[in-house]
Design a protein around this motif. Sequence first.
Motif, PDB file in Angstrom:
ATOM      1  N   ALA A  48       0.812  -1.215   0.000  1.00 64.70           N
ATOM      2  CA  ALA A  48       0.000   0.000   0.000  1.00 64.70           C
ATOM      3  C   ALA A  48       0.846   1.266   0.000  1.00 64.70           C
ATOM      4  O   ALA A  48       0.303   2.377  -0.002  1.00 64.70           O
ATOM      5  CB  ALA A  48      -0.933   0.016   1.213  1.00 64.70           C
ATOM      6  N   ALA A  49       2.180   1.117  -0.031  1.00 65.55           N
ATOM      7  CA  ALA A  49       3.064   2.279   0.088  1.00 65.55           C
ATOM      8  C   ALA A  49       2.887   3.270  -1.051  1.00 65.55           C
ATOM      9  O   ALA A  49       3.137   4.464  -0.889  1.00 65.55           O
ATOM     10  CB  ALA A  49       4.516   1.824   0.161  1.00 65.55           C
ATOM     11  N   GLU A  50       2.455   2.793  -2.222  1.00 65.22           N
ATOM     12  CA  GLU A  50       2.253   3.681  -3.370  1.00 65.22           C
ATOM     13  C   GLU A  50       1.125   4.677  -3.127  1.00 65.22           C
ATOM     14  O   GLU A  50       1.143   5.785  -3.658  1.00 65.22           O
ATOM     15  CB  GLU A  50       1.931   2.844  -4.608  1.00 65.22           C
ATOM     16  N   ILE A  51       0.132   4.285  -2.348  1.00 62.00           N
ATOM     17  CA  ILE A  51      -1.070   5.104  -2.179  1.00 62.00           C
ATOM     18  C   ILE A  51      -0.868   6.057  -1.013  1.00 62.00           C
ATOM     19  O   ILE A  51      -0.551   5.627   0.096  1.00 62.00           O
ATOM     20  CB  ILE A  51      -2.295   4.206  -1.919  1.00 62.00           C
ATOM     21  N   PRO A  52      -1.065   7.355  -1.202  1.00 61.94           N
ATOM     22  CA  PRO A  52      -0.902   8.303  -0.094  1.00 61.94           C
ATOM     23  C   PRO A  52      -1.827   7.935   1.066  1.00 61.94           C
ATOM     24  O   PRO A  52      -2.941   7.450   0.851  1.00 61.94           O
ATOM     25  CB  PRO A  52      -1.302   9.646  -0.716  1.00 61.94           C
ATOM     26  N   PRO A  53      -1.388   8.144   2.303  1.00 55.83           N
ATOM     27  CA  PRO A  53      -2.226   7.808   3.457  1.00 55.83           C
ATOM     28  C   PRO A  53      -3.626   8.413   3.399  1.00 55.83           C
ATOM     29  O   PRO A  53      -4.591   7.783   3.836  1.00 55.83           O
ATOM     30  CB  PRO A  53      -1.422   8.353   4.639  1.00 55.83           C
ATOM     31  N   ALA A  54      -3.749   9.612   2.838  1.00 53.14           N
ATOM     32  CA  ALA A  54      -5.065  10.244   2.748  1.00 53.14           C
ATOM     33  C   ALA A  54      -5.977   9.550   1.748  1.00 53.14           C
ATOM     34  O   ALA A  54      -7.196   9.764   1.759  1.00 53.14           O
ATOM     35  CB  ALA A  54      -4.905  11.719   2.362  1.00 53.14           C
ATOM     36  N   GLY A  55      -5.404   8.700   0.891  1.00 47.31           N
ATOM     37  CA  GLY A  55      -6.196   8.036  -0.128  1.00 47.31           C
ATOM     38  C   GLY A  55      -6.548   6.604   0.187  1.00 47.31           C
ATOM     39  O   GLY A  55      -7.129   5.908  -0.660  1.00 47.31           O
ATOM     40  N   ARG A  56      -6.235   6.126   1.391  1.00 44.00           N
ATOM     41  CA  ARG A  56      -6.523   4.729   1.738  1.00 44.00           C
ATOM     42  C   ARG A  56      -6.894   4.609   3.206  1.00 44.00           C
ATOM     43  O   ARG A  56      -6.501   5.433   4.028  1.00 44.00           O
ATOM     44  CB  ARG A  56      -5.312   3.843   1.445  1.00 44.00           C
ATOM     45  N   VAL A  57      -7.639   3.552   3.498  1.00 47.45           N
ATOM     46  CA  VAL A  57      -8.012   3.236   4.875  1.00 47.45           C
ATOM     47  C   VAL A  57      -7.805   1.740   5.065  1.00 47.45           C
ATOM     48  O   VAL A  57      -8.293   0.931   4.274  1.00 47.45           O
ATOM     49  CB  VAL A  57      -9.477   3.605   5.187  1.00 47.45           C
ATOM     50  N   MET A  58      -7.060   1.350   6.096  1.00 49.71           N
ATOM     51  CA  MET A  58      -6.787  -0.057   6.387  1.00 49.71           C
ATOM     52  C   MET A  58      -7.778  -0.564   7.430  1.00 49.71           C
ATOM     53  O   MET A  58      -7.976   0.082   8.459  1.00 49.71           O
ATOM     54  CB  MET A  58      -5.363  -0.229   6.937  1.00 49.71           C
ATOM     55  N   LEU A  59      -8.374  -1.700   7.158  1.00 51.27           N
ATOM     56  CA  LEU A  59      -9.345  -2.288   8.071  1.00 51.27           C
ATOM     57  C   LEU A  59      -8.991  -3.745   8.334  1.00 51.27           C
ATOM     58  O   LEU A  59      -8.653  -4.491   7.413  1.00 51.27           O
ATOM     59  CB  LEU A  59     -10.759  -2.207   7.485  1.00 51.27           C
ATOM     60  N   ASP A  60      -9.076  -4.170   9.586  1.00 53.33           N
ATOM     61  CA  ASP A  60      -8.882  -5.573   9.926  1.00 53.33           C
ATOM     62  C   ASP A  60     -10.159  -6.355   9.638  1.00 53.33           C
ATOM     63  O   ASP A  60     -11.273  -5.826   9.730  1.00 53.33           O
ATOM     64  CB  ASP A  60      -8.528  -5.726  11.403  1.00 53.33           C
ATOM     65  N   ALA A  61      -9.996  -7.612   9.284  1.00 51.44           N
ATOM     66  CA  ALA A  61     -11.123  -8.517   9.083  1.00 51.44           C
ATOM     67  C   ALA A  61     -10.834  -9.807   9.830  1.00 51.44           C
ATOM     68  O   ALA A  61      -9.694 -10.081  10.205  1.00 51.44           O
ATOM     69  CB  ALA A  61     -11.333  -8.789   7.599  1.00 51.44           C
ATOM     70  N   ALA A  62     -11.863 -10.604  10.051  1.00 49.61           N
ATOM     71  CA  ALA A  62     -11.694 -11.829  10.831  1.00 49.61           C
ATOM     72  C   ALA A  62     -10.684 -12.770  10.201  1.00 49.61           C
ATOM     73  O   ALA A  62      -9.929 -13.446  10.906  1.00 49.61           O
ATOM     74  CB  ALA A  62     -13.040 -12.529  10.978  1.00 49.61           C
TER      75      ALA A  62
END
Length: 235
Positions: A48-62
């Motif tokens: 995900a390093a290519e995508i600026p932090p403002a353009g992505r959201v990381m979510l945990d899943a089961a």
Amino acid sequence: MPAAKSPSKSPSFYASVVFLKIQDFARRPATEQARLRAQLQAVVAVTAAEIPPAGRVMLDAADGAAIVVLDDPRAALRLAERALTAVAVGLPLSAGLNHGALQLAAGRKSGEGMTGDGIAVAASVAAFAGASRILASRTFRDAMAEAAPGREAALAPAGTFNDPGLRAHELFTPNHRALGRRSRRYSAIAVLLAVCLIGTGIGVRSATPGQQPFMEAVLERTEPYWRELVQRVSY
């Protein structure tokens, strides 16, 4: 198709979702689950390093992780392709891509939690994908066509699948010839992921209470290098 909006401006918005699923996660021993989850976190940090932090959201899943990409379906596809290079070094992943509606989880701030059909469908698509495979929904392909006309041709028909609720999904998969042309570009990512996964396994075994997690320390020191490497292999 509605344009993507920032979750801070609207309770409902459209975005692309990459769902990375660890195969057979529930049937694995707890120690192996912990190791695989830590390795997945490392993979997500790199890819995900290519995508600026403002353009992505990381979510945990089961049984994995969901990455919401707010403005660029092409970046979502690249992320999924790179993440699956980790299969070659022992992380059993499949990936599902979708473009759909999302909402902030009740009582949560931006980035702390999201819900919606966009994530649910991406999870279903990842379950259909099976090990080492990427599948994308029709709405994701349509979003790709809107964002970059002609690029959707890289997603070939993969058939129609029914989920447990009998909802039909028309799915697509990356064209293997196109992926072959990019395989050399991703080789550097694969090597880097191998180092990360080995290091993560060591970190999980050696972590002690009160210490900074092993992979957190590694990511903190090497993120600038990873970001530069990922940008070099972008297309």
